[in-house]
Design a protein around this motif. Structure first.
Motif, mmCIF file in Angstrom:
data_model
loop_
_atom_site.group_PDB
_atom_site.id
_atom_site.type_symbol
_atom_site.label_atom_id
_atom_site.label_comp_id
_atom_site.label_asym_id
_atom_site.label_seq_id
_atom_site.Cartn_x
_atom_site.Cartn_y
_atom_site.Cartn_z
ATOM 1 N N ILE A 1 0.721 -1.117 -0.200
ATOM 2 C CA ILE A 1 -0.278 0.072 0.014
ATOM 3 C C ILE A 1 1.304 1.376 -0.253
ATOM 4 C CG2 ILE A 1 -0.851 1.542 1.363
ATOM 5 C CD1 ILE A 1 -3.268 -0.779 1.684
ATOM 6 N N THR A 2 0.258 2.806 -1.204
ATOM 7 C CA THR A 2 0.826 3.327 -0.136
ATOM 8 C C THR A 2 0.069 4.429 0.114
ATOM 9 O OG1 THR A 2 2.618 2.884 -2.941
ATOM 10 C CG2 THR A 2 2.022 4.864 -2.302
ATOM 11 N N ALA A 3 -0.076 4.796 1.096
ATOM 12 C CA ALA A 3 -1.168 5.982 1.329
ATOM 13 C C ALA A 3 -1.241 7.395 1.409
ATOM 14 C CB ALA A 3 -1.300 6.050 3.499
ATOM 15 N N HIS A 4 -1.969 7.765 0.958
ATOM 16 C CA HIS A 4 -1.431 9.467 0.440
ATOM 17 C C HIS A 4 -2.051 10.346 1.345
ATOM 18 C CE1 HIS A 4 -0.251 8.278 -3.296
ATOM 19 N NE2 HIS A 4 -1.535 7.545 -3.481
ATOM 20 N N THR A 5 -2.958 10.034 1.221
ATOM 21 C CA THR A 5 -3.995 11.395 2.812
ATOM 22 C C THR A 5 -5.625 10.754 2.978
ATOM 23 O OG1 THR A 5 -4.988 13.608 2.705
ATOM 24 C CG2 THR A 5 -5.042 12.861 0.608
ATOM 25 N N ARG A 6 -5.769 11.282 3.713
ATOM 26 C CA ARG A 6 -7.401 10.422 4.094
ATOM 27 C C ARG A 6 -8.452 11.599 3.767
ATOM 28 N NH1 ARG A 6 -7.825 7.870 8.878
ATOM 29 N NH2 ARG A 6 -5.401 7.849 10.411
ATOM 30 N N ARG B 1 -11.611 7.965 6.182
ATOM 31 C CA ARG B 1 -10.438 6.608 5.227
ATOM 32 C C ARG B 1 -9.315 6.847 4.610
ATOM 33 N NH1 ARG B 1 -15.626 5.589 0.786
ATOM 34 N NH2 ARG B 1 -15.112 7.981 0.975
ATOM 35 N N VAL B 2 -8.055 6.074 4.741
ATOM 36 C CA VAL B 2 -7.131 6.737 3.995
ATOM 37 C C VAL B 2 -7.403 6.559 2.858
ATOM 38 C CG1 VAL B 2 -4.564 6.235 3.896
ATOM 39 C CG2 VAL B 2 -5.960 5.816 6.020
ATOM 40 N N LEU B 3 -6.909 7.775 1.816
ATOM 41 C CA LEU B 3 -6.988 7.408 0.168
ATOM 42 C C LEU B 3 -5.293 6.463 -0.248
ATOM 43 C CD1 LEU B 3 -8.586 10.637 -0.873
ATOM 44 C CD2 LEU B 3 -9.339 8.784 -0.725
ATOM 45 N N VAL B 4 -5.203 5.627 -0.982
ATOM 46 C CA VAL B 4 -4.198 4.419 -0.601
ATOM 47 C C VAL B 4 -4.411 4.108 -2.617
ATOM 48 C CG1 VAL B 4 -4.218 3.462 0.944
ATOM 49 C CG2 VAL B 4 -5.121 2.345 -0.648
ATOM 50 N N ASN B 5 -3.007 3.535 -3.404
ATOM 51 C CA ASN B 5 -2.429 2.561 -4.666
ATOM 52 C C ASN B 5 -2.501 1.182 -3.859
ATOM 53 O OD1 ASN B 5 -3.230 4.709 -5.819
ATOM 54 N ND2 ASN B 5 -1.182 5.563 -6.341
ATOM 55 N N ALA B 6 -3.003 0.335 -4.383
ATOM 56 C CA ALA B 6 -2.461 -1.034 -3.968
ATOM 57 C C ALA B 6 -1.946 -1.709 -4.603
ATOM 58 C CB ALA B 6 -3.950 -1.440 -2.900
ATOM 59 N N TYR B 7 -1.204 -2.473 -4.245
ATOM 60 C CA TYR B 7 -0.549 -3.820 -5.423
ATOM 61 C C TYR B 7 -0.723 -5.383 -5.484
ATOM 62 C CZ TYR B 7 1.700 0.276 -7.128
ATOM 63 O OH TYR B 7 1.519 2.364 -7.000
#
Length: 166
Positions: A78-83, A88-94
């Motif tokens: 997971i690369t977390a960005h912001t809320r 909720r935590v906005l993420v990119n997931a792999y």
């Protein structure tokens, strides 16, 4: 006290922003939201670049099932960005080295959320899904109701515009 906890959690999130963290998904909430644990803490996460159908919407349950199947028993990065506005935590997931959002878009289980993401690759994934009539696009582009409209429609308009192609 709530403000202090929020500030501390935001600082923790900022310290992990833009670095990939190994995580484990513990619960799927819908087609674009899940609960994940990393660094011994649980976070409600939303995939940043997609919008999946709501559970009560046509193809919402299928989207939920697709996300569940893709991540079942797998470790993710997971690369977390912001809320977001809902905390909720906005993420990119792999998963297995592939971006989870692109997999869901390409298989027709979500929209590229172009209001918040301008990635050409995700736009192309959605165009390919539409052309292939994958997933929610199986009846064509004019038969789908985007979730951002569905959430704002009242019941009569949901019945009129968001019933799919059945």
């Amino acid at each position: 006290m709530k403000q202090i906890i929020f500030i501390l959690s935001t600082l923790l999130l900022m310290s992990t922003a833009y670095s990939q963290q190994p995580a484990r998904i513990t619960r799927i909430k819908d087609g674009d939201t899940f609960v994940a644990v990393w660094k011994h803490r649980s976070y409600t996460c939303r995939l940043a670049s997609i919008d999946a159908p709501e559970l009560s919407q046509t193809y919402g349950y299928e989207s939920y099932q697709a996300l569940s199947k893709i991540v079942a028993g797998k470790k993710i990065l997971i690369t977390a960005h912001t809320r977001d506005l809902y905390g909720r935590v906005l993420v990119n997931a792999y998963v297995d080295g592939k971006r989870l959002d692109s997999l869901l878009i390409r298989k027709g289980y979500a929209w590229h959320y172009s209001t918040y993401s301008h990635e050409a690759m995700l736009k192309q994934c959605m165009q390919d899904a539409i052309l292939d009539k994958a997933g929610l696009w199986h009846c064509g582009k004019d038969s789908v109701c985007p979730p951002w409209l569905f959430r704002n429609y009242n019941y009569p308009n949901k019945q009129k515009y968001c019933m799919g192609c059945n």
